[in-house]
Scaffold this active site. Structure first.
Site, mmCIF file in Angstrom:
data_model
loop_
_atom_site.group_PDB
_atom_site.id
_atom_site.type_symbol
_atom_site.label_atom_id
_atom_site.label_comp_id
_atom_site.label_asym_id
_atom_site.label_seq_id
_atom_site.Cartn_x
_atom_site.Cartn_y
_atom_site.Cartn_z
ATOM 1 N N CYS A 42 8.588 -1.129 -31.159
ATOM 2 C CA CYS A 42 7.174 -1.489 -31.286
ATOM 3 C C CYS A 42 6.344 -0.211 -31.447
ATOM 4 O O CYS A 42 6.693 0.839 -30.908
ATOM 5 C CB CYS A 42 6.709 -2.266 -30.059
ATOM 6 N N ASP A 44 3.674 0.418 -30.073
ATOM 7 C CA ASP A 44 2.928 0.656 -28.834
ATOM 8 C C ASP A 44 3.102 2.099 -28.332
ATOM 9 O O ASP A 44 4.236 2.588 -28.196
ATOM 10 C CB ASP A 44 3.424 -0.339 -27.769
ATOM 11 N N ARG A 46 2.885 3.338 -25.539
ATOM 12 C CA ARG A 46 3.516 3.511 -24.215
ATOM 13 C C ARG A 46 5.040 3.454 -24.274
ATOM 14 O O ARG A 46 5.703 3.567 -23.247
ATOM 15 C CB ARG A 46 2.998 2.419 -23.258
ATOM 16 N N HIS A 98 9.330 -4.576 -25.680
ATOM 17 C CA HIS A 98 8.862 -4.194 -24.339
ATOM 18 C C HIS A 98 8.043 -5.324 -23.732
ATOM 19 O O HIS A 98 7.321 -6.034 -24.435
ATOM 20 C CB HIS A 98 8.030 -2.902 -24.395
ATOM 21 N N CYS A 101 4.086 -6.850 -24.395
ATOM 22 C CA CYS A 101 3.803 -6.480 -25.799
ATOM 23 C C CYS A 101 2.571 -7.244 -26.314
ATOM 24 O O CYS A 101 2.550 -8.478 -26.338
ATOM 25 C CB CYS A 101 5.020 -6.790 -26.664
HETATM 26 CO CO CO Z 1 4.442 -4.059 -28.443
#
Ligand code: CO
Length: 206
Positions: A42, A44, A46, A98, A101
């Protein structure tokens, strides 16, 4: 100092530190890469693949998109996959989602988000395939987490059905496919599925 100039400043410090600690670090990677892993994760911020797996430059080939999707019409993903499998000959492909998400969460709502709706459509299909299993769960967080796990498994299935993987399984006996989910609470990766070579034979290649 603003945060953007901090990026460049930190980059200079990192380069200096690497040169001091390992004088041949950059020259070793200059003309060649031999990563063993392709990571489809992803976007993302993090979930940075190299940080959470403690891998170094040259060790993981990376593709990231919203909600770590393997979409058969995505030329970007397919190009990365083809290069990783046919040229770099990676041994393992990891689809890593994750918990928490935002992409998967958005797909569970009916809110319109513009262009991104088209991308989230693919996750809505995963929900529909597993609707009974998800809707039996009582809390929304549990539903979201289960969809996140099932989404990773479905994306591994999508990988297995590509002509790139099917051909490689026949001729190279690899790579292995893995579906993982990273937990933002404790930083631990929880494996969901492992598909060794030729686990699925499709009648026609996508
Ligand atoms: Co995500």
């Amino acid at each position: 100092m603003n945060t953007l100039s901090r990026l460049l400043q930190d980059n200079k410090s990192w380069s200096k530190k690497m040169m001091e600690n390992e004088p041949d670090f950059f020259s070793k990677l200059l003309n060649v890469q031999h990563p063993e892993f392709l990571w489809i994760g992803c976007s993302d911020s993090r979930v940075p693949p190299d940080v959470i797996t403690q891998t170094r430059p040259g060790e993981i080939f990376i593709h990231r998109n919203i909600a770590n999707m393997v979409v058969h019409t995505d030329l970007n993903m397919l190009s990365v996959l083809q290069y990783a499998v046919e040229v770099l000959k990676v041994k393992h492909i990891i689809v890593c989602g994750h918990y928490g998400c935002g992409g998967v969460k958005a797909a569970m709502t009916n809110n319109s988000m513009g262009l991104i709706n088209k991308w989230l459509r693919n996750i809505k299909d995963v929900y529909r395939y597993h609707q009974d299993e998800i809707e039996i769960l009582k809390e929304n967080d549990l539903k979201l987490n289960r969809l996140i796990e099932l989404n990773v498994v479905e994306q591994v299935m999508n990988l297995a059905k590509t002509s790139i993987i099917q051909k490689s399984w026949i001729h190279e006996k690899g790579p292995h496919l893995h579906g993982w989910v990273y937990d933002l609470h404790d930083g631990i990766i929880r494996p969901q599925v492992h598909m060794p070579s030729a686990f699925i034979k499709t009648e026609f290649f996508i």
